[in-house]
Motif scaffolding. Sequence first.
Motif, PDB file in Angstrom:
ATOM      1  N   GLN A  58       0.854  -1.185   0.000  1.00 22.20           N
ATOM      2  CA  GLN A  58       0.000   0.000   0.000  1.00 22.20           C
ATOM      3  C   GLN A  58       0.889   1.235   0.000  1.00 22.20           C
ATOM      4  OE1 GLN A  58      -3.493   0.251   0.083  1.00 22.20           O
ATOM      5  NE2 GLN A  58      -3.203   2.463  -0.156  1.00 22.20           N
ATOM      6  N   GLY A 103      -1.924   4.087  -3.787  1.00 16.32           N
ATOM      7  CA  GLY A 103      -2.816   2.974  -4.090  1.00 16.32           C
ATOM      8  C   GLY A 103      -2.240   1.648  -3.645  1.00 16.32           C
ATOM      9  N   THR A 104      -3.010   0.595  -3.909  1.00 20.94           N
ATOM     10  CA  THR A 104      -2.593  -0.759  -3.562  1.00 20.94           C
ATOM     11  C   THR A 104      -2.049  -1.442  -4.810  1.00 20.94           C
ATOM     12  OG1 THR A 104      -4.290  -0.894  -1.835  1.00 20.94           O
ATOM     13  CG2 THR A 104      -3.353  -2.977  -2.618  1.00 20.94           C
ATOM     14  N   TYR A 105      -0.859  -2.016  -4.673  1.00 19.33           N
ATOM     15  CA  TYR A 105      -0.191  -2.645  -5.812  1.00 19.33           C
ATOM     16  C   TYR A 105       0.111  -4.106  -5.503  1.00 19.33           C
ATOM     17  CZ  TYR A 105       0.578   2.119  -7.483  1.00 19.33           C
ATOM     18  OH  TYR A 105       0.392   3.403  -7.931  1.00 19.33           O
ATOM     19  N   VAL A 125      -2.374   0.198 -10.369  1.00 20.78           N
ATOM     20  CA  VAL A 125      -2.772  -0.360  -9.079  1.00 20.78           C
ATOM     21  C   VAL A 125      -3.472  -1.703  -9.262  1.00 20.78           C
ATOM     22  CG1 VAL A 125      -2.969   1.887  -7.967  1.00 20.78           C
ATOM     23  CG2 VAL A 125      -4.948   0.923  -9.156  1.00 20.78           C
ATOM     24  N   SER A 190     -10.083  -0.301  -9.340  1.00 19.78           N
ATOM     25  CA  SER A 190      -8.985  -0.398  -8.391  1.00 19.78           C
ATOM     26  C   SER A 190      -9.482  -1.052  -7.111  1.00 19.78           C
ATOM     27  CB  SER A 190      -8.442   1.003  -8.084  1.00 19.78           C
ATOM     28  OG  SER A 190      -7.673   0.990  -6.904  1.00 19.78           O
ATOM     29  N   ASP A 192      -8.794  -0.281  -4.313  1.00 19.70           N
ATOM     30  CA  ASP A 192      -9.075   0.779  -3.346  1.00 19.70           C
ATOM     31  C   ASP A 192     -10.394   1.491  -3.615  1.00 19.70           C
ATOM     32  OD1 ASP A 192      -6.511   0.466  -2.028  1.00 19.70           O
ATOM     33  OD2 ASP A 192      -5.629   1.411  -3.787  1.00 19.70           O
TER      34      ASP A 192
END
Length: 366
Positions: A58, A103-105, A125, A190, A192
């Motif tokens: 994150q 963002g979340t990767y 992401v 995404s 998120d």
Amino acid sequence: MNVNKKKSFPFRKLAITSVVAIVAIASGVGGGGWYWWQSAIAPVEKNAQPSQELLQVQIPEGASANEIGQILEEAGLIRSITAWKVWTRWQGLWESSGGFHAGTYQLSPQASMADIAQTIWSGKVQQVSFTVPEGWTQKQMANYFEELGWFSAQEFLDATNNIPRDRYPWLPEDIPFLEGYLFPDTYQISVDQRTPEAVIGVMLNHFEASALPVYKNRTGYTDLSLDDWVTLASIVEKESVVAEERARIAGVFWNRLRDNITLGSDPTVEYGLGITQTPDQPLTYAQVETPSPYNTYINAGLTPTPIASPGLASLKATVSPEKTDFLYFVARYDGTHVFSRTLTEHLRAQAKIRDQQDAKQNSTNL
């Protein structure tokens, strides 16, 4: 974190100062310095057994290049925070947080430092998908998202009561909720963005892009309001099982509206009562006679709101119906219908299908 508008990662040629920095680091670790540098920027898994596992990280809003490097090192995605610092200085990213996206990767330990940086720079992401079939109601969508674990069914239904007309001024003025306008399709968002508002937004965007042009470019029924179009299309959607019959069913409904005959649609009764009939448990006469604003056996005209989300085919069929003399149809319970021009023909077809269903049931019980 500011969004960087560059289309590609800004790789730079190695400047003299960068060479000096790298040489300084290399000399500090002895004769193996250059090997250290190559190893530090290489994939973590390069010399190990390849792993298929992706690691989730994150990146918070406003994180600097240094903070991102710390996150990546702690996650085991890069070998050295020092190498990350040198490399990001070389790319001109050290003092600026403008290029990387929060963002979340999902990242692979096998990826090089440059590839990892490219992913975060470009905002690729982690994505998740969801599918809303044609003909689903808001309640079905709400239960689906709750089963996915994204949010509660009630949170979704509450969000559908808020009409975002400021962003979508084409939405009708007097609709109580968004039933019918949440376009059915498969979407990717995404990870998120798993909120009711974000999910509703992407579906409304799709309606605006795909469905609204059909309404605006229609050649017939020019006095048809947007809400009436979506409402009738939703009834056509719920009645149509076989694609070849969709335009004919739309034509029957238009004929009945023209002749001021009640639509007599079972799905409208089901929607009003909150039930779903099956071949084994069809609607009873008592249910059909139960008063409801959505009961089109009792009330003339359209239902107060759409009863589901119609797909593009049903929306098109509603403004381009088949020209027909049929006024009635009854389901055969195989997806097709028997169409009739008169009430006498219709009652005869109903009786025949009922006898066939009774005979089938009796043979099953033997």
